[in-house]
Enzyme design. Sequence first.
Site, PDB file in Angstrom:
ATOM      1  N   LYS A 113       0.841  -1.197   0.000  1.00  0.00           N
ATOM      2  CA  LYS A 113       0.000   0.000   0.000  1.00  0.00           C
ATOM      3  C   LYS A 113       0.873   1.242   0.000  1.00  0.00           C
ATOM      4  O   LYS A 113       1.975   1.220   0.541  1.00  0.00           O
ATOM      5  CB  LYS A 113      -0.853   0.034   1.285  1.00  0.00           C
ATOM      6  CG  LYS A 113      -2.031  -0.911   1.323  1.00  0.00           C
ATOM      7  CD  LYS A 113      -2.810  -0.718   2.627  1.00  0.00           C
ATOM      8  CE  LYS A 113      -3.929  -1.729   2.778  1.00  0.00           C
ATOM      9  NZ  LYS A 113      -4.995  -1.600   1.774  1.00  0.00           N
ATOM     10  N   ARG A 122     -10.027 -11.752   2.288  1.00  0.00           N
ATOM     11  CA  ARG A 122     -10.847 -12.850   1.776  1.00  0.00           C
ATOM     12  C   ARG A 122     -10.097 -14.181   1.842  1.00  0.00           C
ATOM     13  O   ARG A 122     -10.718 -15.248   1.925  1.00  0.00           O
ATOM     14  CB  ARG A 122     -11.325 -12.527   0.349  1.00  0.00           C
ATOM     15  CG  ARG A 122     -10.242 -12.367  -0.678  1.00  0.00           C
ATOM     16  CD  ARG A 122     -10.708 -11.586  -1.911  1.00  0.00           C
ATOM     17  NE  ARG A 122     -10.760 -10.140  -1.649  1.00  0.00           N
ATOM     18  CZ  ARG A 122     -11.173  -9.236  -2.520  1.00  0.00           C
ATOM     19  NH1 ARG A 122     -11.604  -9.612  -3.724  1.00  0.00           N
ATOM     20  NH2 ARG A 122     -11.177  -7.958  -2.211  1.00  0.00           N
TER      21      ARG A 122
HETATM   22  N1  BES Z   1      -8.055  -3.843   4.725  1.00  0.00           N
HETATM   23  C1  BES Z   1      -8.251  -3.427   3.401  1.00  0.00           C
HETATM   24  C2  BES Z   1      -9.602  -2.690   3.203  1.00  0.00           C
HETATM   25  C3  BES Z   1      -9.728  -1.371   3.892  1.00  0.00           C
HETATM   26  C4  BES Z   1      -9.365  -0.193   3.264  1.00  0.00           C
HETATM   27  C5  BES Z   1     -10.296  -1.293   5.164  1.00  0.00           C
HETATM   28  C6  BES Z   1      -9.539   1.027   3.904  1.00  0.00           C
HETATM   29  C7  BES Z   1     -10.472  -0.080   5.806  1.00  0.00           C
HETATM   30  C8  BES Z   1     -10.083   1.080   5.160  1.00  0.00           C
HETATM   31  C9  BES Z   1      -8.241  -4.627   2.471  1.00  0.00           C
HETATM   32  O1  BES Z   1      -7.425  -5.671   2.846  1.00  0.00           O
HETATM   33  C10 BES Z   1      -7.737  -4.156   1.147  1.00  0.00           C
HETATM   34  O2  BES Z   1      -6.601  -3.780   1.077  1.00  0.00           O
HETATM   35  N2  BES Z   1      -8.583  -4.178   0.135  1.00  0.00           N
HETATM   36  C11 BES Z   1      -8.220  -3.757  -1.159  1.00  0.00           C
HETATM   37  C12 BES Z   1      -8.793  -4.764  -2.137  1.00  0.00           C
HETATM   38  C13 BES Z   1      -8.268  -4.643  -3.532  1.00  0.00           C
HETATM   39  C14 BES Z   1      -6.793  -4.945  -3.576  1.00  0.00           C
HETATM   40  C15 BES Z   1      -9.035  -5.593  -4.409  1.00  0.00           C
HETATM   41  C16 BES Z   1      -8.801  -2.369  -1.387  1.00  0.00           C
HETATM   42  O3  BES Z   1      -9.865  -2.064  -0.855  1.00  0.00           O
HETATM   43  O4  BES Z   1      -8.151  -1.572  -2.045  1.00  0.00           O
HETATM   44 MN    MN Z   2      -5.429  -5.435   2.141  1.00  0.00          MN
END
Ligand code: BES
Ligand code: MN
Length: 488
Positions: free
Chosen positions: A269, A343
């Site tokens: 990230k 997931r």
């Molecule tokens: N933990 C994150 C989702 C999240 C984002 C929770 C902001 C709370 C605040 C999750 O693991 C994630 O990174 N999701 C990705 C999915 C994508 C790579 C398909 C996302 O939301 O960008």
């Molecule tokens: Mn994630």
Amino acid sequence: MDVKLSKKPAGQIDADLIAIPVANGSELKGAVAELPAAVRKRLAERVKQARFEAKAGSTLSLQTDTGDVVLVGVGDGKAEESWRRAAGKARAAAGGIRARKVAVCLGATKAAAEHLGPVVEGFTLADYSFEKYRSKKPNKYRGPRTLVVASPAIAAGAAGRALVAQTTAVSDAVCMARDLVNEMSSVKTPSYLVSTARRIAREAGLGCTIWQGKRLEKEKMRGILAVSAGSIHGGALIKLVYKPKRKPKSRIAVVGKGITFDSGGLSLKPPKAMETMKLDMAGAAAVLGLMRALPACAPQVEVHGYIATAENMPGGRAQKPGDVITFRNGTSAEVLNTDAEGRLVLADALCVAAESKPDAIIDLATLTGACMVALGSRVAGVMGNDERLVGDLIARGRDTGERLWELPLVEDYMDDIRSTTADIKNIGGSYAGTITAALFLRCFVGERKWAHIDIAGPAFAEKPLPYAPRGGTGFGIRTLLAYLSSLG
Ligand code: BES
Ligand code: MN
Ligand code: ZN
């Protein structure tokens, strides 16, 4: 903080602050009418001068020789939530004058007893703060020592006391979940969640099973293992069991996402997006809080709480984009983005939960940023394969002030997560990321009734809420408790 009940009218209560919830159109009736005539007269002047209309969220305060009085508006007073929020305002007013003893006076009407629960809940939840890492505590004032809820209509007997005991147990559980979310990731590793679960099980008399290390391999917990691979901290599957005293009317499984830190893994990230990623175990925190509160609420339902916990890091052994995981139920998935890790760990826990054939499975997860894009930070997304289950959760969320909104599990979007290499892949296309994530989860619940609650938004408050400061909110616990209580 002690919570006490009193049958005294407002005029006879001795407290640093007397808070009186008022509905619009009744500014000077209800408990206000119980105040001494001189105070009432001055209040009437202030009400007029400030054009106080008792709108939900509005307040009006007055200093008197015998302590402060604050009127807190509840609007038309029909929604329980307005009473919770008004109690939150009363707690804030107490902070403003460093009150040690606060009385919330509900007046003599019959309806007063109905507001006892929401008022105690709103006040105790608003009383929370996370101070562990401050060297200088903001001031010596530690909040009120005593809350008195006063009304001639409230049974000061066993029923009222039982409701107060239950409500404070629920608030304690929510605040414990907030503490867990607010704790830093370098402290709350997966094994920290394991010891926390063990302690809760001991204190609350719950069953507890932990799978760690070699056992994860033996049990084919390949999602937890893959996500943990890049971290020095091994993952775990935690199971807690609550059994009611009498024969259960149903068996429900609750599953929480417990990523103690989500760096994204090799699909790293950007720094901004990582700032709050200690929140990524909020689903797990909610399951722990729920399990801890169950004995006090005592629904006649057997509850199996599962937590899939891991740290998502980009270490030398980390899983790589293009890797394939074959899950416990035989489904294979291509990992194209290691940041879609929730997931993967949830798939393991859902497989295990489904095997014991519960009447329903409900999972809670900070799963997708897309859910925040769709619904913002105050509303959770809910999806599932059973209309009634989803509808009941939404209805209970309405009662508790935790908003849930259904998104459709569009069958056609399954095409977005089909892989050419494996059965499915862990990311979809550019759109409907919340739905494709839920469709991925659905592959692991078999024939079970199932609902998935995406709490990415409401799990963590970037700004203070009516009865929660910035940080972890404990979202989901109160709705699930209300749902389980409605079953038996
Ligand atoms: N933990 C994150 C989702 C999240 C984002 C929770 C902001 C709370 C605040 C999750 O693991 C994630 O990174 N999701 C990705 C999915 C994508 C790579 C398909 C996302 O939301 O960008
Ligand atoms: Mn994630
Ligand atoms: Zn995550």
